[in-house]
Design an enzyme around this catalytic site. Structure first.
Site, mmCIF file in Angstrom:
data_model
loop_
_atom_site.group_PDB
_atom_site.id
_atom_site.type_symbol
_atom_site.label_atom_id
_atom_site.label_comp_id
_atom_site.label_asym_id
_atom_site.label_seq_id
_atom_site.Cartn_x
_atom_site.Cartn_y
_atom_site.Cartn_z
ATOM 1 N N PRO A 192 6.228 -18.882 -5.220
ATOM 2 C CA PRO A 192 6.546 -17.577 -4.637
ATOM 3 C C PRO A 192 6.502 -17.654 -3.113
ATOM 4 C CG PRO A 192 4.334 -17.581 -5.564
ATOM 5 C CD PRO A 192 4.960 -18.873 -5.964
ATOM 6 N N THR A 235 7.208 -15.251 0.298
ATOM 7 C CA THR A 235 7.482 -13.945 0.878
ATOM 8 C C THR A 235 8.591 -14.064 1.914
ATOM 9 O OG1 THR A 235 5.212 -13.235 0.506
ATOM 10 C CG2 THR A 235 6.485 -12.005 2.136
ATOM 11 N N GLN A 292 6.403 -12.211 -9.625
ATOM 12 C CA GLN A 292 5.009 -12.188 -9.195
ATOM 13 C C GLN A 292 4.624 -10.743 -8.856
ATOM 14 O OE1 GLN A 292 3.325 -13.633 -5.365
ATOM 15 N NE2 GLN A 292 2.275 -15.164 -6.612
ATOM 16 N N HIS A 347 -0.463 -11.823 -9.234
ATOM 17 C CA HIS A 347 -0.979 -12.401 -7.985
ATOM 18 C C HIS A 347 -2.452 -12.021 -7.858
ATOM 19 C CE1 HIS A 347 -1.166 -14.240 -4.209
ATOM 20 N NE2 HIS A 347 -0.096 -13.742 -3.609
ATOM 21 N N ASN A 379 -5.117 -15.502 -2.743
ATOM 22 C CA ASN A 379 -4.744 -15.408 -1.323
ATOM 23 C C ASN A 379 -5.222 -14.144 -0.621
ATOM 24 O OD1 ASN A 379 -3.497 -17.797 -1.893
ATOM 25 N ND2 ASN A 379 -1.410 -17.055 -1.694
ATOM 26 N N TYR A 406 -5.571 -11.007 -1.621
ATOM 27 C CA TYR A 406 -5.000 -9.710 -1.955
ATOM 28 C C TYR A 406 -5.885 -8.991 -2.981
ATOM 29 C CZ TYR A 406 -1.190 -11.611 0.770
ATOM 30 O OH TYR A 406 -0.450 -12.175 1.788
ATOM 31 N N ASN A 448 -7.618 -14.437 4.930
ATOM 32 C CA ASN A 448 -8.129 -13.064 5.052
ATOM 33 C C ASN A 448 -9.419 -12.871 4.261
ATOM 34 O OD1 ASN A 448 -6.138 -12.006 6.771
ATOM 35 N ND2 ASN A 448 -4.766 -11.586 5.064
ATOM 36 N N GLY A 450 7.030 -25.042 -2.219
ATOM 37 C CA GLY A 450 7.280 -23.853 -1.432
ATOM 38 C C GLY A 450 8.326 -24.050 -0.356
#
Length: 350
Positions: free
Chosen positions: A25, A27, A100, A177, A180, A182, A237, A319
């Protein structure tokens, strides 16, 4: 030698892949202003249909899940119709594609969704992150609201509805998902989960939301069409905490019981090592989780092939090289040189 990448692979009795190379995936922020996938996106994915499986760019499950500009959604009829053009194009090219499913949690921003009537940023706890929205540096992150138990139940329902929407839009399955940094990942790490109720403190409680989402989706579309991405090592993050290992020591065996299509490591570079995991995230997961595992994180076809041969994982997700090389699979199979990825490529879909 990369011959093992071109073997077929049965995920289960429902889905079989024509090779072991997955498109990770990525973005791209190329949906229209209503978060509807475009014809350019359909063409982009269709050009990569030779991969064993495409995992789409993350699609937000509801308006308050948005944290990046022009990321596609899976919650309006127009968005579903846009995705149907994408999935039809991939299937016409002989490919398979999973959606996703995404909620960005505490890195969402009301700038994107306040017109829908909400200005809250949702997270397990009222613990923010510093920084600003990618590609929109004037938007700084806000301190989120700790979601109530009732709001958690609604989120679970919305994940399940988004999964059903994905199937209606022609996807072959979904990848949740949960990685990462989220929303789901925020429940799984002590840095972001400071709750003291049934969704916090203990490994079982901190895993509860992720498992509820998995169970709701598998009940809706089947475990054979459901996958999950996880980041046992906090790195994006998110600050790491040695107590996080206990959470994943509990979560991974629970996931194995659920016979998912696959589990996918969420990591930008799998050479990263985490003290509390005893090394690489993929090695840690492999030591506990015995079902189909997808490796990712700066692998080449050659190093990924070697990792599969060494039983470090079963499938290889690629990726950025897929951004630069729509015909990545054919180039690797034929032993031809790849175009090198550069950040300038992010400004268009090729």
């Amino acid at each position: 030698m990369t011959d093992n990448l071109f073997q077929t692979y049965a995920l289960n009795g429902t889905l079989s892949l024509k090779n072991r190379i997955l498109m990770a995936p990525l973005t791209r922020c190329m949906a229209d202003d209503e978060l509807v996938p475009t014809q350019a996106m359909a063409d982009y994915y269709a050009r990569r249909a030779e991969s064993g499986l495409i995992i789409s760019e993350a699609a937000i499950i509801r308006p308050d899940g948005q944290g990046y500009p022009n990321t596609p959604g899976l919650f309006t009829q127009a968005q579903l119709q846009g995705w149907r053009v994408v999935t039809d194009a991939v299937h016409q090219g002989g490919g398979k594609i999973f959606a996703q499913l995404w909620h960005t949690g505490r890195v969402a921003h009301p700038h994107f969704y306040q017109a829908s009537g909400s200005s809250d940023v949702m997270a397990p706890s009222a613990v923010g992150v510093e920084g600003s929205v990618p590609r929109m540096r004037d938007l700084t992150y806000q301190v989120p609201k700790a979601v109530s138990v009732e709001e958690i139940a609604l989120l679970v329902e919305d994940y399940a509805q988004a999964a059903a929407n994905a199937i209606d839009a022609g996807f072959d399955g979904v990848e949740i998902h949960g990685a990462n940094g989220y929303l789901i990942d925020q429940f799984l790490h002590h840095d972001s989960n400071r709750r003291s109720d049934e969704y916090g403190e203990t490994a079982e409680n901190m895993s509860r939301f992720a498992l509820e989402v998995v169970d709701a989706i598998t009940a809706r579309i089947g475990n054979d069409r459901t996958a999950l991405r996880v980041s046992p090592g906090a790195y994006f993050n998110m600050a790491g905490d040695k107590r996080d290992r206990d959470v994943f020591d509990y979560l991974l065996p629970e996931l194995e019981k659920r016979e998912l299509a696959f589990l996918h490591i969420g990591i930008f570079d799998d050479a990263m090592e985490f003290d509390y995991l005893g090394g690489r995230a993929s090695s840690y997961v492999r030591s506990i989780y015995n079902k189909t595992l997808v490796g990712v994180g700066s692998y080449t076809a050659e190093t990924g092939s070697s990792a599969i041969a060494a039983d470090k994982f079963d499938l290889l997700a690629i990726g950025r090289p897929f951004i630069a090389n729509p015909d990545y699979v054919a180039l690797v199979r034929d032993g031809k040189a790849l175009v090198e990825y550069s950040d300038e490529m992010l400004t268009s879909l090729i």
